[in-house]
Design an enzyme around this catalytic site. Sequence first.
Site, PDB file in Angstrom:
ATOM      1  N   CYS A  42       0.283  -1.147  -0.178  1.00 12.07           N
ATOM      2  CA  CYS A  42      -0.263  -0.048   0.351  1.00 12.07           C
ATOM      3  C   CYS A  42       0.770   1.445   0.005  1.00 12.07           C
ATOM      4  O   CYS A  42       1.684   1.771   0.860  1.00 12.07           O
ATOM      5  CB  CYS A  42      -1.011   0.005   1.597  1.00 12.07           C
ATOM      6  SG  CYS A  42      -1.750   1.989   1.577  1.00 12.07           S
TER       7      CYS A  42
ATOM      8  N   CYS B 176      -0.646   4.427   2.154  1.00  7.96           N
ATOM      9  CA  CYS B 176      -0.905   3.945   3.509  1.00  7.96           C
ATOM     10  C   CYS B 176      -0.345   2.743   4.162  1.00  7.96           C
ATOM     11  O   CYS B 176       1.057   2.863   4.295  1.00  7.96           O
ATOM     12  CB  CYS B 176      -2.472   4.977   4.245  1.00  7.96           C
ATOM     13  SG  CYS B 176      -3.187   3.834   3.403  1.00  7.96           S
ATOM     14  N   SER B 177      -1.174   1.897   4.960  1.00  6.61           N
ATOM     15  CA  SER B 177      -0.862   0.595   5.304  1.00  6.61           C
ATOM     16  C   SER B 177      -2.178  -0.503   4.610  1.00  6.61           C
ATOM     17  O   SER B 177      -1.792  -1.090   6.330  1.00  6.61           O
ATOM     18  CB  SER B 177      -0.797   0.930   6.029  1.00  6.61           C
ATOM     19  OG  SER B 177      -0.982   1.627   7.648  1.00  6.61           O
ATOM     20  N   CYS B 178      -2.664  -0.409   3.565  1.00  5.81           N
ATOM     21  CA  CYS B 178      -4.039  -1.171   3.777  1.00  5.81           C
ATOM     22  C   CYS B 178      -3.525  -2.391   4.159  1.00  5.81           C
ATOM     23  O   CYS B 178      -2.591  -3.033   3.447  1.00  5.81           O
ATOM     24  CB  CYS B 178      -4.793  -0.636   2.404  1.00  5.81           C
ATOM     25  SG  CYS B 178      -4.916   0.970   3.062  1.00  5.81           S
TER      26      CYS B 178
END
Lengths: 204, 94, 102
Positions: A98, A101-103
């Site tokens: 991702c 962000c950090s999905c």
Amino acid sequence: MNLLETDSAALLAAVRRVLIAKGVLTDAEIADRIAKTEQASPALGARMVAKGWLEPDYRALLLEDGTKAAETLGIMIRGAPPLGVLENTPLVHNLVVCTLCSCYPRAVLGYPPFWFKSAAYRARAVRDPRGVLAEWGTLLPDNVRVRVVDSTADYRWMVLPQRPAGTEGWDEAQLAAIVREGDMIGVTVPDGARLREKTLYPER
Amino acid sequence: MTGFAAGTAVRVRDDWPETRGPVHIRTPHYLRGMRGEVVRPLGAFPNPEDLAFARTAPVIPLYHVRFDQPSIWGEGRSGDEVVVEIFEHWLEPV
Amino acid sequence: MDKDLFRAHHDLGGVSKFLCEPIDKEPHILTDFDREVDAIRQVLAAKKLMTTDELRRGIEAIPEEDYHRLSYYQRWIRSITDNMLRRGVVTEAELRAALEGQ
């Protein structure tokens, strides 16, 4: 001073205290949520993978509707984003990142690991996927294409790795035990195959 | 909604809203202006660009779109690809 | 056109300055702070007081230098605070009073 620049621990304590004082949330709700979150771990995703290796119908369901496949095993997805499953084949290797962000597929893998959230991984995976894989010692044959899946919006993605050779006759629990977090994001492949690679290229 | 079928050739809009003020967008910068191909529709979701500001968010179709990886960066291994979720209002037919 | 010039600072895909940075693959154990922030975000989301995209927007609004200096959940608590203030769920006066009372 800008309130948002307050020391993070103090800010958390203050926000928490005000939210609780105003009846927005309770200590019990926070504790309950922490406990529920910790129930999710890579063992859940590993069960799905192992079942997918053993049962063609379940494998088809995984690829068609990951959310339904998880719920079939009693894994709660409700409230979380839909889950998509990406199949590794002899010719395609999937790698999930991702960049924005950090999905992360938390419902089936738990909290994201540190490296997944790091700027280095987020920057490099889409541009130098083979270099990233090499950092994990994952070396793909030349005829395998890399498909990087940048998880940008409303889905969460996990990888269905290939079943390694040498696992014939294993049951679901034995198979699930060799599937790790990184295998389901694509930075590694399940152990059997990795061991074989090391035998072929001992200098690496 | 027009709707893009699997296999449709598309281009990501070469637009840079982040240079014009506070926004929240889910289309990575490295894909702006790039040509790709729809892999499959992924359903429809409230527009994150509105959700981010607690505004009423229209539901917009979302697609999985495939891009040739070396074409994006001018480097890399031929045949490698990048697949990304992109909302319909960021896509135009080629 | 050099796309790198126009990107927002959280938009990290392919960004040159990180290309030579090795990936820290070591496990980092979550702290009580981390778990608590994570849980508060989930409770607020379940109560429809903050969407994932509001959380993301608040994180993206953190100035670049702080964004890279702060830990993952330090960014989150900043964004959560920002969003609770924006929505009027809490006020700045209430937060300042709570900070002084610590």
